[in-house]
Design a protein around this motif. Structure first.
Motif, PDB file in Angstrom:
ATOM      1  N   ALA A 157      -3.271   8.476  71.087  1.00 51.71           N
ATOM      2  CA  ALA A 157      -2.762   8.364  69.787  1.00 51.71           C
ATOM      3  C   ALA A 157      -1.113   8.309  69.874  1.00 51.71           C
ATOM      4  CB  ALA A 157      -3.027   9.259  68.806  1.00 51.71           C
ATOM      5  N   ASN A 158      -0.692   9.160  70.478  1.00 51.97           N
ATOM      6  CA  ASN A 158       0.871   9.312  70.680  1.00 51.97           C
ATOM      7  C   ASN A 158       1.508   8.278  71.239  1.00 51.97           C
ATOM      8  OD1 ASN A 158       1.120  11.910  69.093  1.00 51.97           O
ATOM      9  ND2 ASN A 158       1.018  13.005  71.105  1.00 51.97           N
ATOM     10  N   LEU A 159       0.780   7.791  72.571  1.00 53.84           N
ATOM     11  CA  LEU A 159       1.413   6.572  73.203  1.00 53.84           C
ATOM     12  C   LEU A 159       1.097   5.137  72.688  1.00 53.84           C
ATOM     13  CD1 LEU A 159       0.289   8.131  76.892  1.00 53.84           C
ATOM     14  CD2 LEU A 159       2.658   7.644  75.993  1.00 53.84           C
ATOM     15  N   LEU A 160       0.260   5.287  71.747  1.00 55.59           N
ATOM     16  CA  LEU A 160       0.212   4.142  71.033  1.00 55.59           C
ATOM     17  C   LEU A 160       0.838   3.956  69.741  1.00 55.59           C
ATOM     18  CD1 LEU A 160      -3.696   3.320  71.312  1.00 55.59           C
ATOM     19  CD2 LEU A 160      -1.964   2.183  72.533  1.00 55.59           C
ATOM     20  N   ALA A 161       1.200   4.818  69.326  1.00 53.02           N
ATOM     21  CA  ALA A 161       1.936   5.018  67.971  1.00 53.02           C
ATOM     22  C   ALA A 161       3.059   4.012  67.890  1.00 53.02           C
ATOM     23  CB  ALA A 161       2.484   6.448  67.694  1.00 53.02           C
ATOM     24  N   PRO A 162       3.911   4.025  68.911  1.00 55.23           N
ATOM     25  CA  PRO A 162       5.329   3.010  68.975  1.00 55.23           C
ATOM     26  C   PRO A 162       4.728   1.608  68.967  1.00 55.23           C
ATOM     27  CG  PRO A 162       5.644   4.759  70.529  1.00 55.23           C
ATOM     28  CD  PRO A 162       4.118   4.772  70.097  1.00 55.23           C
ATOM     29  N   ALA A 163       3.796   1.136  69.591  1.00 54.54           N
ATOM     30  CA  ALA A 163       3.152  -0.153  69.378  1.00 54.54           C
ATOM     31  C   ALA A 163       2.583  -0.425  67.999  1.00 54.54           C
ATOM     32  CB  ALA A 163       2.086  -0.275  70.505  1.00 54.54           C
ATOM     33  N   LEU A 166       3.702   1.092  65.203  1.00 50.30           N
ATOM     34  CA  LEU A 166       4.773   0.989  64.142  1.00 50.30           C
ATOM     35  C   LEU A 166       5.556  -0.050  64.414  1.00 50.30           C
ATOM     36  CD1 LEU A 166       5.759   4.733  64.349  1.00 50.30           C
ATOM     37  CD2 LEU A 166       4.756   3.534  62.451  1.00 50.30           C
ATOM     38  N   SER A 167       5.924  -0.686  65.696  1.00 50.98           N
ATOM     39  CA  SER A 167       6.777  -1.946  65.766  1.00 50.98           C
ATOM     40  C   SER A 167       6.052  -3.153  66.332  1.00 50.98           C
ATOM     41  CB  SER A 167       7.675  -1.498  67.075  1.00 50.98           C
ATOM     42  OG  SER A 167       6.918  -1.402  68.167  1.00 50.98           O
ATOM     43  N   GLY A 168       4.878  -2.899  66.668  1.00 52.53           N
ATOM     44  CA  GLY A 168       4.028  -4.350  67.290  1.00 52.53           C
ATOM     45  C   GLY A 168       4.830  -4.756  68.633  1.00 52.53           C
ATOM     46  N   LYS A 169       5.694  -4.034  69.296  1.00 55.77           N
ATOM     47  CA  LYS A 169       6.335  -4.470  70.416  1.00 55.77           C
ATOM     48  C   LYS A 169       5.536  -3.641  71.617  1.00 55.77           C
ATOM     49  CE  LYS A 169      10.433  -5.493  68.127  1.00 55.77           C
ATOM     50  NZ  LYS A 169      12.069  -4.886  67.965  1.00 55.77           N
ATOM     51  N   ASN A 170       5.587  -4.264  72.701  1.00 56.97           N
ATOM     52  CA  ASN A 170       5.080  -3.629  74.007  1.00 56.97           C
ATOM     53  C   ASN A 170       3.893  -3.075  73.818  1.00 56.97           C
ATOM     54  OD1 ASN A 170       7.766  -4.149  75.131  1.00 56.97           O
ATOM     55  ND2 ASN A 170       8.344  -2.375  74.152  1.00 56.97           N
ATOM     56  N   VAL A 171       2.929  -4.044  73.228  1.00 57.90           N
ATOM     57  CA  VAL A 171       1.604  -3.324  73.088  1.00 57.90           C
ATOM     58  C   VAL A 171       0.823  -3.398  74.334  1.00 57.90           C
ATOM     59  CG1 VAL A 171      -0.650  -3.954  71.969  1.00 57.90           C
ATOM     60  CG2 VAL A 171       1.487  -4.315  70.577  1.00 57.90           C
ATOM     61  N   GLY A 172       0.763  -4.301  75.047  1.00 59.14           N
ATOM     62  CA  GLY A 172       0.515  -4.313  76.684  1.00 59.14           C
ATOM     63  C   GLY A 172       0.844  -3.034  77.288  1.00 59.14           C
ATOM     64  N   ALA A 173       2.046  -2.805  77.322  1.00 56.67           N
ATOM     65  CA  ALA A 173       2.414  -1.650  78.225  1.00 56.67           C
ATOM     66  C   ALA A 173       1.984  -0.134  77.532  1.00 56.67           C
ATOM     67  CB  ALA A 173       4.130  -1.455  78.161  1.00 56.67           C
ATOM     68  N   VAL A 179      -0.871   0.097  75.947  1.00 57.30           N
ATOM     69  CA  VAL A 179      -1.990   0.095  75.924  1.00 57.30           C
ATOM     70  C   VAL A 179      -2.379   0.696  77.523  1.00 57.30           C
ATOM     71  CG1 VAL A 179      -4.330  -0.819  76.192  1.00 57.30           C
ATOM     72  CG2 VAL A 179      -3.005  -1.238  74.225  1.00 57.30           C
ATOM     73  N   ASP A 180      -1.597   0.124  78.294  1.00 55.68           N
ATOM     74  CA  ASP A 180      -1.955   0.712  79.834  1.00 55.68           C
ATOM     75  C   ASP A 180      -1.472   2.076  80.176  1.00 55.68           C
ATOM     76  OD1 ASP A 180      -2.355  -2.181  80.558  1.00 55.68           O
ATOM     77  OD2 ASP A 180      -0.628  -2.707  81.147  1.00 55.68           O
ATOM     78  N   ALA A 181      -0.387   2.518  79.395  1.00 53.97           N
ATOM     79  CA  ALA A 181       0.018   3.911  79.666  1.00 53.97           C
ATOM     80  C   ALA A 181      -0.813   4.776  79.107  1.00 53.97           C
ATOM     81  CB  ALA A 181       1.756   4.033  79.094  1.00 53.97           C
ATOM     82  N   ALA A 182      -1.529   4.261  77.692  1.00 52.21           N
ATOM     83  CA  ALA A 182      -2.308   5.139  77.226  1.00 52.21           C
ATOM     84  C   ALA A 182      -3.625   5.414  78.112  1.00 52.21           C
ATOM     85  CB  ALA A 182      -2.774   4.664  75.809  1.00 52.21           C
ATOM     86  N   ALA A 183      -4.159   4.422  78.561  1.00 47.80           N
ATOM     87  CA  ALA A 183      -5.442   4.303  79.224  1.00 47.80           C
ATOM     88  C   ALA A 183      -5.225   5.066  80.598  1.00 47.80           C
ATOM     89  CB  ALA A 183      -5.868   2.866  79.666  1.00 47.80           C
ATOM     90  N   LYS A 184      -3.998   5.138  81.360  1.00 49.34           N
ATOM     91  CA  LYS A 184      -3.676   5.984  82.372  1.00 49.34           C
ATOM     92  C   LYS A 184      -3.575   7.164  82.229  1.00 49.34           C
ATOM     93  CE  LYS A 184      -0.269   6.116  86.158  1.00 49.34           C
ATOM     94  NZ  LYS A 184       1.123   5.502  86.608  1.00 49.34           N
ATOM     95  N   GLN A 185      -2.690   7.782  81.072  1.00 51.51           N
ATOM     96  CA  GLN A 185      -2.795   8.900  80.631  1.00 51.51           C
ATOM     97  C   GLN A 185      -4.195   9.816  80.287  1.00 51.51           C
ATOM     98  OE1 GLN A 185       0.066  11.020  80.879  1.00 51.51           O
ATOM     99  NE2 GLN A 185      -1.656  12.540  80.767  1.00 51.51           N
TER     100      GLN A 185
END
Length: 157
Positions: free
Chosen positions: A125-131, A133-140, A142-148
């Motif tokens: 939830a925390n790592l996807l929140a910026p995406a 809210l902004s619609g930017k860097n969605v792929g990054a 999602v990747d960061a959230a999956a890794k974490q």
């Protein structure tokens, strides 16, 4: 847009400053799947009034209770014959919830009950929140959230 469930509509509809709608989740390569997420009430073993608690539990699962909650649009009833109540309530308020009913017919998997899952959910939830809210860097995001989340699950317990 948020991913959520039927239990969230009442709260969202009461606070949203825009028309609320429900969409069916997209299908993956193996078709449509959903999580079987059962909820339960329980009685605290240390409750000073076990009998009253038991009577409340019995009432909460009763057709009378389910009818009140379903017809008020609070929850999708757990009694199949009362299913139309929830949909009828929301239809009268301009929200088509048939996507949730369709989802109930999909293939299901059980919600993971494993050490680290709560932390993984929080981190996702925390790592996807910026995406969100902004619609930017969605792929990054999602990747960061999956890794974490993978790390949370691998290092838990």
């Amino acid at each position: 847009m948020i991913e959520g469930g039927s239990w969230e509509i009442a709260g969202i509809a009461q606070t949203a400053k825009f028309k609320v709608g429900v969409l069916q989740a997209p299908a993956g390569p193996a078709g449509n799947w959903t999580v079987a997420n059962g909820l339960i009430d329980s009685i605290n073993a240390h409750s000073p009034n076990q009998q009253a608690a038991w009577e409340l539990e019995q009432w909460l699962g009763s057709p009378q209770s389910e009818q009140i909650l379903g017809s008020g649009g609070y929850i999708w009833p757990g009694i199949g014959s009362l299913d139309p109540l929830f949909a009828t309530y929301w239809k009268s308020h301009g929200v088509d919830v048939t996507a949730f009913e369709n989802e109930s017919k999909w293939s299901t998997v059980f919600w993971p009950v494993t050490p680290g899952m709560n932390q993984a959910q929080l981190d996702i939830a925390n790592l996807l929140a910026p995406a969100y809210l902004s619609g930017k860097n969605v792929g990054a995001a999602v990747d960061a959230a999956a890794k974490q989340a993978d790390n949370d699950l691998a290092t838990a317990g």
